[in-house]
Design a protein around this motif. Sequence first.
Motif, PDB file in Angstrom:
ATOM      1  N   LEU A   1      28.420 -14.014  32.827  1.00 10.04           N
ATOM      2  CA  LEU A   1      27.616 -13.280  31.909  1.00 10.04           C
ATOM      3  C   LEU A   1      26.168 -13.054  32.199  1.00 10.04           C
ATOM      4  O   LEU A   1      25.567 -11.949  32.201  1.00 10.04           O
ATOM      5  CB  LEU A   1      27.465 -14.206  30.469  1.00 10.04           C
ATOM      6  CG  LEU A   1      28.676 -14.616  29.965  1.00 10.04           C
ATOM      7  CD1 LEU A   1      28.596 -15.553  28.933  1.00 10.04           C
ATOM      8  CD2 LEU A   1      29.169 -13.365  29.419  1.00 10.04           C
ATOM      9  N   ARG A   2      25.714 -13.853  33.125  1.00  8.91           N
ATOM     10  CA  ARG A   2      24.198 -13.752  33.607  1.00  8.91           C
ATOM     11  C   ARG A   2      24.280 -12.554  34.591  1.00  8.91           C
ATOM     12  O   ARG A   2      23.187 -11.462  34.290  1.00  8.91           O
ATOM     13  CB  ARG A   2      23.781 -14.730  34.517  1.00  8.91           C
ATOM     14  CG  ARG A   2      22.302 -14.819  34.418  1.00  8.91           C
ATOM     15  CD  ARG A   2      21.648 -15.946  35.432  1.00  8.91           C
ATOM     16  NE  ARG A   2      22.110 -17.147  35.058  1.00  8.91           N
ATOM     17  CZ  ARG A   2      22.884 -18.074  35.392  1.00  8.91           C
ATOM     18  NH1 ARG A   2      23.656 -17.684  36.794  1.00  8.91           N
ATOM     19  NH2 ARG A   2      23.087 -19.258  35.265  1.00  8.91           N
TER      20      ARG A   2
ATOM     21  N   GLN B   1      18.871 -18.167  25.347  1.00  7.38           N
ATOM     22  CA  GLN B   1      18.607 -16.771  24.659  1.00  7.38           C
ATOM     23  C   GLN B   1      20.301 -16.329  24.266  1.00  7.38           C
ATOM     24  O   GLN B   1      20.382 -15.940  23.088  1.00  7.38           O
ATOM     25  CB  GLN B   1      18.415 -15.994  25.923  1.00  7.38           C
ATOM     26  CG  GLN B   1      18.469 -14.278  25.507  1.00  7.38           C
ATOM     27  CD  GLN B   1      17.481 -14.003  24.436  1.00  7.38           C
ATOM     28  OE1 GLN B   1      16.352 -14.493  24.634  1.00  7.38           O
ATOM     29  NE2 GLN B   1      17.853 -12.824  23.672  1.00  7.38           N
ATOM     30  N   LEU B   2      21.308 -16.967  24.996  1.00 10.65           N
ATOM     31  CA  LEU B   2      22.524 -16.495  24.362  1.00 10.65           C
ATOM     32  C   LEU B   2      22.859 -17.633  23.002  1.00 10.65           C
ATOM     33  O   LEU B   2      23.319 -17.134  22.088  1.00 10.65           O
ATOM     34  CB  LEU B   2      23.558 -17.149  25.385  1.00 10.65           C
ATOM     35  CG  LEU B   2      23.552 -16.344  26.616  1.00 10.65           C
ATOM     36  CD1 LEU B   2      24.688 -16.809  27.605  1.00 10.65           C
ATOM     37  CD2 LEU B   2      23.771 -15.084  26.326  1.00 10.65           C
TER      38      LEU B   2
ATOM     39  N   PHE C   1      18.242 -18.754  29.690  1.00  6.49           N
ATOM     40  CA  PHE C   1      19.255 -17.595  29.714  1.00  6.49           C
ATOM     41  C   PHE C   1      20.286 -18.316  28.477  1.00  6.49           C
ATOM     42  O   PHE C   1      20.669 -17.556  27.753  1.00  6.49           O
ATOM     43  CB  PHE C   1      20.048 -17.330  30.663  1.00  6.49           C
ATOM     44  CG  PHE C   1      21.196 -16.305  30.648  1.00  6.49           C
ATOM     45  CD1 PHE C   1      21.031 -15.142  30.280  1.00  6.49           C
ATOM     46  CD2 PHE C   1      22.548 -16.645  30.946  1.00  6.49           C
ATOM     47  CE1 PHE C   1      21.998 -14.217  30.182  1.00  6.49           C
ATOM     48  CE2 PHE C   1      23.399 -15.735  30.808  1.00  6.49           C
ATOM     49  CZ  PHE C   1      23.387 -14.727  30.176  1.00  6.49           C
TER      50      PHE C   1
ATOM     51  N   LEU D   1      26.493  -8.359  25.355  1.00  3.69           N
ATOM     52  CA  LEU D   1      27.116  -9.769  25.301  1.00  3.69           C
ATOM     53  C   LEU D   1      28.498  -9.810  24.914  1.00  3.69           C
ATOM     54  O   LEU D   1      29.233 -10.307  25.466  1.00  3.69           O
ATOM     55  CB  LEU D   1      26.262 -10.506  24.440  1.00  3.69           C
ATOM     56  CG  LEU D   1      26.670 -11.992  24.425  1.00  3.69           C
ATOM     57  CD1 LEU D   1      26.764 -12.705  25.691  1.00  3.69           C
ATOM     58  CD2 LEU D   1      25.702 -12.921  23.414  1.00  3.69           C
TER      59      LEU D   1
ATOM     60  N   TYR E   1      18.746  -8.677  29.909  1.00  2.96           N
ATOM     61  CA  TYR E   1      17.858 -10.065  29.539  1.00  2.96           C
ATOM     62  C   TYR E   1      16.581  -9.916  29.816  1.00  2.96           C
ATOM     63  O   TYR E   1      15.503 -10.232  29.296  1.00  2.96           O
ATOM     64  CB  TYR E   1      18.793 -10.972  30.237  1.00  2.96           C
ATOM     65  CG  TYR E   1      17.959 -12.391  30.276  1.00  2.96           C
ATOM     66  CD1 TYR E   1      17.929 -12.982  28.972  1.00  2.96           C
ATOM     67  CD2 TYR E   1      17.657 -12.949  31.408  1.00  2.96           C
ATOM     68  CE1 TYR E   1      17.196 -14.413  28.909  1.00  2.96           C
ATOM     69  CE2 TYR E   1      16.741 -14.353  31.280  1.00  2.96           C
ATOM     70  CZ  TYR E   1      16.823 -15.124  30.117  1.00  2.96           C
ATOM     71  OH  TYR E   1      16.166 -16.041  30.114  1.00  2.96           O
TER      72      TYR E   1
ATOM     73  N   LEU F   1      29.412 -18.672  32.724  1.00  3.83           N
ATOM     74  CA  LEU F   1      27.874 -18.274  32.618  1.00  3.83           C
ATOM     75  C   LEU F   1      27.385 -17.223  33.648  1.00  3.83           C
ATOM     76  O   LEU F   1      26.578 -16.539  33.448  1.00  3.83           O
ATOM     77  CB  LEU F   1      27.182 -19.675  32.386  1.00  3.83           C
ATOM     78  CG  LEU F   1      25.972 -19.482  31.639  1.00  3.83           C
ATOM     79  CD1 LEU F   1      25.928 -19.321  30.286  1.00  3.83           C
ATOM     80  CD2 LEU F   1      25.027 -20.963  32.021  1.00  3.83           C
TER      81      LEU F   1
ATOM     82  N   LEU G   1      24.562  -9.241  32.430  1.00  4.36           N
ATOM     83  CA  LEU G   1      23.379  -9.344  31.216  1.00  4.36           C
ATOM     84  C   LEU G   1      21.907  -9.385  31.884  1.00  4.36           C
ATOM     85  O   LEU G   1      21.115  -8.967  31.051  1.00  4.36           O
ATOM     86  CB  LEU G   1      23.496 -10.085  30.137  1.00  4.36           C
ATOM     87  CG  LEU G   1      24.648 -10.155  29.342  1.00  4.36           C
ATOM     88  CD1 LEU G   1      24.955 -11.404  28.419  1.00  4.36           C
ATOM     89  CD2 LEU G   1      24.947  -9.064  28.371  1.00  4.36           C
ATOM     90  N   ARG G   2      22.033  -9.628  33.107  1.00  5.70           N
ATOM     91  CA  ARG G   2      20.481  -9.766  33.745  1.00  5.70           C
ATOM     92  C   ARG G   2      19.571  -8.601  33.419  1.00  5.70           C
ATOM     93  O   ARG G   2      18.391  -8.841  33.003  1.00  5.70           O
ATOM     94  CB  ARG G   2      20.723  -9.897  35.228  1.00  5.70           C
ATOM     95  CG  ARG G   2      19.386  -9.913  36.045  1.00  5.70           C
ATOM     96  CD  ARG G   2      19.425 -10.558  37.289  1.00  5.70           C
ATOM     97  NE  ARG G   2      19.785 -11.985  37.225  1.00  5.70           N
ATOM     98  CZ  ARG G   2      20.384 -12.358  38.312  1.00  5.70           C
ATOM     99  NH1 ARG G   2      20.673 -11.808  39.532  1.00  5.70           N
ATOM    100  NH2 ARG G   2      20.817 -13.790  38.491  1.00  5.70           N
TER     101      ARG G   2
ATOM    102  N   MET H   1      15.333 -20.979  34.545  1.00  7.21           N
ATOM    103  CA  MET H   1      16.049 -19.536  34.511  1.00  7.21           C
ATOM    104  C   MET H   1      17.358 -19.711  33.751  1.00  7.21           C
ATOM    105  O   MET H   1      17.506 -19.163  32.822  1.00  7.21           O
ATOM    106  CB  MET H   1      16.132 -18.932  35.867  1.00  7.21           C
ATOM    107  CG  MET H   1      17.097 -17.825  36.029  1.00  7.21           C
ATOM    108  SD  MET H   1      16.523 -16.556  35.003  1.00  7.21           S
ATOM    109  CE  MET H   1      17.880 -15.264  35.260  1.00  7.21           C
TER     110      MET H   1
END
Lengths: 168, 143
Positions: free
Chosen positions: A156-157, B8-9, B5, A106, A164, A153, A160-161, B1
């Motif tokens: 980041l997703r 979670q962050l 997320f 992250l 995550y 975002l 990090l998927r 979703m």
Amino acid sequence: MASELERLYDEHAQALFAFLLNFTRDESDTRDVLQEVFIKLARQPDLLATARDERSFLLRLAHNAAIDLMRRRGTRDKHHEQFGAEQLSAFAPTDDPDEAAFRSELAAALGELPADQRAVVHLKLWSGLTFEEIATTLEIPLNTAASRYRYGLDKLRTRLRPLYDEIK
Amino acid sequence: MNNDFEKQLQCQPQREIPGTWREEVLARARESAASVQTAQTPRPGLFHLIQTLLSRPQRVAWAGLAAAWVVIVTLNLATGETSKTTSMTGRTAPTTPETLQALKQQRLLYAELVGRPEQHPTERFKINVPGPRSQRREETATA
């Protein structure tokens, strides 16, 4: 005034530190900017008199000071033209290896975001500001704040998927 | 979703600010504010300086100095008037006949020394009688 300065530090320094560390990605820069903000507050005790929200106002001061530092550095040192070059974690260390890996990823992903997106993401997720407050703090239009958050975002997703999904 | 997320962050705790920073940051901020206040304090003007000097305990000394000046000025004025009177007296003193005689003798002596005959005082004011007119002169010549 001394006690007022201490109160401001105790109430807001942690939030300013987290924002600045995430924005500048450098601990000494974070400290310099934080120092600059408190010097300004000490010199102008009535600076906060007209502020509607102390936290937002101080975040704005910190953001402007960080931008000024970036500009000064940009003219002096080409190696530090943009914040985020250093892979510094703004998150607390943990003993859990999965959590540690996620936080490390992250931090790296945040470092890859442009500074303006990173600032909006931080203010929304970790400072708990609304888009309206973010727009005021960063002196940008509301739609710009919202779009920067969305783009940030999404990045980041995407990044990090895998981790995550693993954690989930 | 997306909400999951984000949550979670948001759950990721931020690093704590180093505890040693508090005192250092606040101390430097206070120092900076104090230095600015010192720089902004106005310097005392000339009037303030004079007022301060006069209000100090050496008031007697200042009073003595002032009295000395008054005495000096008074004396100066008094002596100035005396000398003026003296010079005026000398200028209007009447000339005695003896003095006039001595002056005349001195003038004659000077004339002898220079070689120019000193005119008699009566000759000095001799009336210049005009000569005969040209027609008369001719008559005289023919006569």
